[in-house]
Design a protein around this motif. Structure first.
Motif, PDB file in Angstrom:
ATOM      1  N   ARG A 187       5.176  -6.173   6.699  1.00  0.00           N
ATOM      2  CA  ARG A 187       4.327  -5.833   5.556  1.00  0.00           C
ATOM      3  C   ARG A 187       3.169  -6.818   5.449  1.00  0.00           C
ATOM      4  O   ARG A 187       3.347  -8.011   5.619  1.00  0.00           O
ATOM      5  CB  ARG A 187       5.123  -5.971   4.248  1.00  0.00           C
ATOM      6  CG  ARG A 187       6.246  -4.993   4.109  1.00  0.00           C
ATOM      7  CD  ARG A 187       7.027  -5.271   2.822  1.00  0.00           C
ATOM      8  NE  ARG A 187       8.219  -4.449   2.755  1.00  0.00           N
ATOM      9  CZ  ARG A 187       8.238  -3.198   2.314  1.00  0.00           C
ATOM     10  NH1 ARG A 187       7.128  -2.643   1.885  1.00  0.00           N
ATOM     11  NH2 ARG A 187       9.359  -2.504   2.309  1.00  0.00           N
ATOM     12  N   GLY A 188       2.003  -6.276   5.114  1.00  0.00           N
ATOM     13  CA  GLY A 188       0.882  -7.142   4.745  1.00  0.00           C
ATOM     14  C   GLY A 188       0.410  -8.051   5.863  1.00  0.00           C
ATOM     15  O   GLY A 188       0.179  -9.225   5.652  1.00  0.00           O
ATOM     16  N   VAL A 231      -0.289   9.388  -1.822  1.00  0.00           N
ATOM     17  CA  VAL A 231       1.112   9.345  -2.257  1.00  0.00           C
ATOM     18  C   VAL A 231       1.980   8.730  -1.160  1.00  0.00           C
ATOM     19  O   VAL A 231       2.820   7.860  -1.423  1.00  0.00           O
ATOM     20  CB  VAL A 231       1.600  10.757  -2.634  1.00  0.00           C
ATOM     21  CG1 VAL A 231       3.094  10.778  -2.828  1.00  0.00           C
ATOM     22  CG2 VAL A 231       0.906  11.227  -3.911  1.00  0.00           C
ATOM     23  N   THR A 232       1.763   9.149   0.081  1.00  0.00           N
ATOM     24  CA  THR A 232       2.534   8.575   1.192  1.00  0.00           C
ATOM     25  C   THR A 232       2.250   7.080   1.310  1.00  0.00           C
ATOM     26  O   THR A 232       3.175   6.272   1.478  1.00  0.00           O
ATOM     27  CB  THR A 232       2.185   9.300   2.510  1.00  0.00           C
ATOM     28  OG1 THR A 232       2.529  10.674   2.368  1.00  0.00           O
ATOM     29  CG2 THR A 232       2.940   8.715   3.686  1.00  0.00           C
ATOM     30  N   ALA A 233       0.983   6.691   1.215  1.00  0.00           N
ATOM     31  CA  ALA A 233       0.618   5.275   1.337  1.00  0.00           C
ATOM     32  C   ALA A 233       1.239   4.456   0.213  1.00  0.00           C
ATOM     33  O   ALA A 233       1.764   3.354   0.440  1.00  0.00           O
ATOM     34  CB  ALA A 233      -0.907   5.132   1.334  1.00  0.00           C
ATOM     35  N   LEU A 249       3.078   3.818   8.118  1.00  0.00           N
ATOM     36  CA  LEU A 249       2.984   2.579   8.908  1.00  0.00           C
ATOM     37  C   LEU A 249       1.726   1.796   8.536  1.00  0.00           C
ATOM     38  O   LEU A 249       1.779   0.584   8.304  1.00  0.00           O
ATOM     39  CB  LEU A 249       2.961   2.911  10.400  1.00  0.00           C
ATOM     40  CG  LEU A 249       4.300   3.351  11.007  1.00  0.00           C
ATOM     41  CD1 LEU A 249       4.067   4.111  12.313  1.00  0.00           C
ATOM     42  CD2 LEU A 249       5.219   2.158  11.239  1.00  0.00           C
ATOM     43  N   LEU A 250       0.586   2.485   8.480  1.00  0.00           N
ATOM     44  CA  LEU A 250      -0.678   1.782   8.179  1.00  0.00           C
ATOM     45  C   LEU A 250      -0.644   1.196   6.772  1.00  0.00           C
ATOM     46  O   LEU A 250      -1.133   0.090   6.533  1.00  0.00           O
ATOM     47  CB  LEU A 250      -1.860   2.741   8.343  1.00  0.00           C
ATOM     48  CG  LEU A 250      -2.120   3.218   9.781  1.00  0.00           C
ATOM     49  CD1 LEU A 250      -3.171   4.329   9.784  1.00  0.00           C
ATOM     50  CD2 LEU A 250      -2.562   2.072  10.685  1.00  0.00           C
ATOM     51  N   ALA A 251      -0.053   1.947   5.818  1.00  0.00           N
ATOM     52  CA  ALA A 251      -0.018   1.455   4.432  1.00  0.00           C
ATOM     53  C   ALA A 251       0.913   0.256   4.303  1.00  0.00           C
ATOM     54  O   ALA A 251       0.681  -0.629   3.484  1.00  0.00           O
ATOM     55  CB  ALA A 251       0.449   2.572   3.502  1.00  0.00           C
TER      56      ALA A 251
END
Lengths: 237, 237
Positions: free
Chosen positions: A184-185, B229-231, A232-234
């Protein structure tokens, strides 16, 4: 369309812009319900953003005057996304999602479980790909067009091109059953590899891990490619 | 379809199951290329998962024998999602995405910028909603059907029902321009509110914050509802 994307050639030296393509005219009419006198957000492809006043809005043309172009585009994601070619309809939507999220480098890759027929799809026409990228940019208010490359053979990609994509960057292989959860991040740049419906085959997973990719997963749930890529990107950025 | 979702009534006392609906038969044939003798993953709605052997696969029926049903479904997300009603096609896809991601409580809400015509869409037919939820469960290998409620008026929802949804839970209002970035890796349960294309209006934002919701954002990019919403879910959990 939260931004009207102009081609550098659309803008006259006097700050006048004339749009004639039916898609944008229809959108201005139906969604923005734009009228002469309205101020709208515009951006020049690969350039800056700003505002323009709609001077005349006719059936076959919309004429704008640029008021300013002093905003940089939103920050890109520091990721090169390598995506096994999805089926055509999924490809179209995924191009829009990842462009809106800020991906600027995208490679479409052949893997064993990519159906060969997908490579014959008209969605791979560069003009069609371009249209989906533009929709993603207009959605997100971005101007920087992503670069899309195509790799129709897995081994030459892994052996000849992947090492350069991993030089000085973290390589992440998203695959169900991999040892670590998706981090994450992140702040460092990375190359993210995502398989097709049905996943990479074990041989491909081995080659990618040997090349230096860390295996990561999103948990027990199996997601469609477009959902997985957005998730994944988020989570990563 | 990573799991064949059975209704509790589909399963005979002898462990025999007979499927006759065209959608699942077609999927077994075209995607799984299933043949008699294959072992497939199954689950009973709102119950456990396991394996079944395909005994006979004919044009109009697939007959299975249950081998075991000893796996619990994947963990749900601890979230109640309150979503301004999206336009119909977006609703259909969003129902599938959020179900696959593990949402179990979903409220579809009217807000000022929801077009009234969306409430007349056949996509709001409970049978259509059910079909999309089942597709999401089958994708993710889940069995627990989400509960979907509909709130056609904003104020009665905020005044009469929202306080109970926020009791003992964190309330998060996702809206561009809010002060804090979306938090990462929550462990506590929350209620997440997401506006329509065009966002909540200022009056709605005020009412929701007064009710105790924290305003959060996903950055400068404006995303389509299904991407946002997914993000949000991927970043929160």
């Amino acid at each position: 369309m939260n931004l009207i994307l102009l081609e550098p050639g659309d803008c006259g030296p006097d700050g006048r812009v004339r749009l004639t393509d039916p898609r944008r005219l229809r959108h201005l009419h139906e969604v923005h319900r734009a009228e002469a006198g309205d101020t709208l957000t515009v951006g020049v492809r690969d350039g800056r953003r700003g505002r323009a006043r709609l001077e005349r809005f006719e059936r076959e043309a919309a004429c704008f005057t640029l008021l300013d172009l002093d905003q940089p585009p939103p920050a890109p994601l520091p990721v090169h996304l390598v995506l096994a070619l999805p089926r055509p309809r999924m490809l179209a939507r995924t191009l829009e999602h990842v462009t809106a999220l800020g991906v600027k480098q995208l490679t479409l890759l052949h893997t064993r479980r990519v159906e060969k027929s997908y490579w014959q799809s008209p969605e791979l026409d560069p003009a069609r790909i371009h249209d989906h990228l533009v929709l993603g940019l207009e959605q997100a208010g971005d101007t920087m067009l992503p670069t899309v490359t195509v790799e129709r053979r897995f081994r030459p990609f892994v052996e000849d091109r992947l090492p350069a994509l991993l030089a000085g960057r973290r390589g992440l292989l998203a695959h169900p059953g991999m040892p670590d959860p998706c981090p994450r991040g992140l702040s460092e740049p990375c190359t993210l590899l995502v398989g097709p419906e049905g996943g990479f085959i074990p041989y491909e997973v081995e080659r990618l891990r040997e090349a230096g990719c860390e295996g990561i997963h999103l948990g027990e749930r199996i997601l469609r490619v477009e959902t997985a890529v957005t998730a994944l990107l988020a989570r990563l950025f």
